[in-house]
Design an enzyme around this catalytic site. Structure first.
Site, PDB file in Angstrom:
ATOM      1  N   LYS A 131      16.807  -6.322  30.301  1.00  0.00           N
ATOM      2  CA  LYS A 131      16.378  -6.470  31.698  1.00  0.00           C
ATOM      3  C   LYS A 131      14.856  -6.583  31.728  1.00  0.00           C
ATOM      4  CE  LYS A 131      17.104  -4.431  36.266  1.00  0.00           C
ATOM      5  NZ  LYS A 131      17.788  -3.336  37.011  1.00  0.00           N
ATOM      6  N   ARG A 136      30.366  -7.822  38.287  1.00  0.00           N
ATOM      7  CA  ARG A 136      30.043  -7.321  39.617  1.00  0.00           C
ATOM      8  C   ARG A 136      30.993  -7.879  40.680  1.00  0.00           C
ATOM      9  NH1 ARG A 136      24.094  -6.603  39.646  1.00  0.00           N
ATOM     10  NH2 ARG A 136      23.340  -6.855  37.505  1.00  0.00           N
ATOM     11  N   ASP A 194      26.373  -7.348  45.391  1.00  0.00           N
ATOM     12  CA  ASP A 194      26.056  -7.819  44.039  1.00  0.00           C
ATOM     13  C   ASP A 194      25.602  -6.678  43.132  1.00  0.00           C
ATOM     14  OD1 ASP A 194      23.787  -8.272  46.028  1.00  0.00           O
ATOM     15  OD2 ASP A 194      22.679  -8.286  44.144  1.00  0.00           O
TER      16      ASP A 194
END
Length: 483
Positions: free
Chosen positions: A109, A179, A250
């Site tokens: 990330k 998700r 999300d």
């Protein structure tokens, strides 16, 4: 080099993902390492032994034969439909199979731009990376389902948010980062066969017991399981005083994991309407709204699944959400109050306790922890936490009568309560103190706090002050979606 294999997302249709390599950063440093996650992954537990992995965890090198990727999704953000989102700064390296044959997705990330970055730079900054690293460890220590964080890799590369900051890459791991938004995205594009393929993929790899169901029932049973996991997760957040802050669809996991730590906060002063995200002006994601929002998000998922799950089955699953949540929160509150049995008037006892906390502004975590040590005739710790002594004494009379009908001794009750009422949560002021030290190049407090949060129910004399609210004269720590 990590023994990675290609991600199973590559077996799904190309519309779901983009093959993209991480963007290298200059002079990467392995700044933080979670030994518990490393152990579970079959990796070295010490940061020194893991240093050869630095270039990989920074995204500067990719193992041969592994295709890195980002995924696309959509979602409802603060109730408004946004038709295209996606991994704008997160890139899947691949999967690591543990010695126990459990595959984990390894995601970087802050590893650079993807086709879904929109106007973003694809980077993450040190402060937000530290917050997610610590938050996921804190939730795991509390027993709440969550994605996990293995490492933080830093670089002197400048990143611009409200001010110039330095870049950091979080190595995040989970069985899957799938998700609600992945399903919504495909449904909104009319790609129903691809959606079926994705759902079948998730069932095969993460709910294989459902494969024994007849095909006509399988998707409905899976949706019901997602709803159930979500309801239970909302109860767990409530029980530990956690507010997510940005509960967009999300940011909701199909596996029932706490996902995407941004403007989160553990409630200190008990305030049902606590808002941890200063950009949430309407309080949509306030602490006491989270169970309702969890259901709202499940409704949106049910709508997206309409081609796979008939309306009657979807409604039936959604109607069970409330009962599942109430059962889970009742069990959690019985545990926090040390009650091994259930009585009809327990709900009133719990409600009166929370009314006392709210009226007095008592610290949520500390009040429960003090109650975990209470015996009749000894109220010193509770009096310190709850200044309304008359109100406290009146409630304790009722509580004493209730525990007198319990089969456990005081010692047994205390032990059970201390196992569910933590002494430590990740308070914003503590996280900020660690962030400031790290921004000055000192990561030792981060490593110490990581150990405390991994064992939040234990005593940590060396870190005792981290179990307190912030000083009265300290400036509040403000967090937003950029945090």
């Amino acid at each position: 080099m990590l023994p990675l294999r290609p991600s199973r997302w590559l077996a799904l249709p190309d519309t779901l993902h983009e093959r993209i390599a991480p963007t290298p950063v200059p002079d990467p440093v392995l700044a933080a390492w979670n030994p518990r996650v490393a152990r579970d992954l079959g990796l070295p537990e010490s940061r020194e032994a893991a240093r050869p992995l630095t270039a990989l965890l920074a995204g500067n090198v990719v193992p041969a034969g592994v295709a890195t990727l980002a995924t696309g999704y959509a979602g409802h953000q603060f109730g408004t439909w946004v038709p295209q989102l996606g991994d704008g700064r997160a890139i899947l390296l691949g999967e690591l199979v543990t010695p126990h044959h459990q595959p984990w997705e390894i995601q970087l990330k802050g590893a650079g731009r993807t086709k879904w970055s929109r106007m973003g730079d694809g980077r993450a900054v040190l402060r937000s990376t530290i917050r997610e690293f610590l938050a996921s460890a804190a939730m795991e220590g509390l027993g709440v389902p969550t994605t996990r964080a293995l490492a933080i890799t830093t670089s002197p590369e400048p990143v611009y948010r409200e001010r110039e900051e330095t870049a950091a890459i979080l190595t995040r791991v989970a069985p899957s980062h799938a998700r609600f938004g992945h399903v919504e995205w495909l449904a909104s594009r009319g790609e129903h066969e691809t959606m079926r393929t994705l759902v079948d993929h998730v069932i095969e790899h993460h709910s294989p017991s459902l494969l024994a169901r007849p095909l006509a029932e399988r998707h409905a049973a899976w949706f019901e399981a997602v709803v159930t996991r979500t309801a239970r997760l909302m109860a767990q957040w409530t029980a530990v005083g956690f507010a997510h802050g940005v509960m967009n669809t999300d940011n909701f996991s199909l596996l029932g994991l706490t996902l995407d730590y941004g403007p989160f906060g553990w409630m200190e002063r008990y305030e049902p309407g606590f808002i941890c995200n200063h950009t949430d002006h309407g309080g949509r994601y306030a602490f006491d709204q989270q169970p309702r929002v969890g259901l709202w998000n499940c409704v949106r998922l049910g709508e997206a699944l309409h081609p796979l799950v008939d309306e009657a089955s979807a409604i039936a699953a959604l109607e069970r959400y409330r009962a599942t949540y109430e059962e889970a929160i009742a069990a959690a509150m019985h545990g926090k109050l040390g009650l091994a049995t259930q009585h009809l008037d327990d709900i009133d006892l719990v409600a009166e306790w929370f009314a006392l906390l709210e009226r007095t502004g008592a610290d949520f975590t500390r009040a429960f922890r003090a109650l975990s040590a209470w015996v009749p005739g000894e109220v010193d710790a509770l009096r310190t936490e709850i200044p309304d002594h008359a109100g406290l004494d009146a409630w304790l009379v009722r509580y004493a009568d209730r525990v007198a009908h319990e089969p456990r001794s005081h010692a047994e009750r205390h032990a059970a309560m201390r196992a569910v009422n933590p002494a430590y949560v990740l308070r914003n002021w503590v996280a900020q103190e660690v962030i400031v030290a790290a921004e000055d190049g000192n990561f030792a407090p981060l490593a110490t706090l990581l150990e405390v949060l991994a064992r939040p129910f234990d005593a940590h004399p060396e870190a005792e002050r981290w179990g307190h609210p912030p000083a009265r004269d300290s400036a509040p720590v403000v967090v937003s979606c950029s945090s």
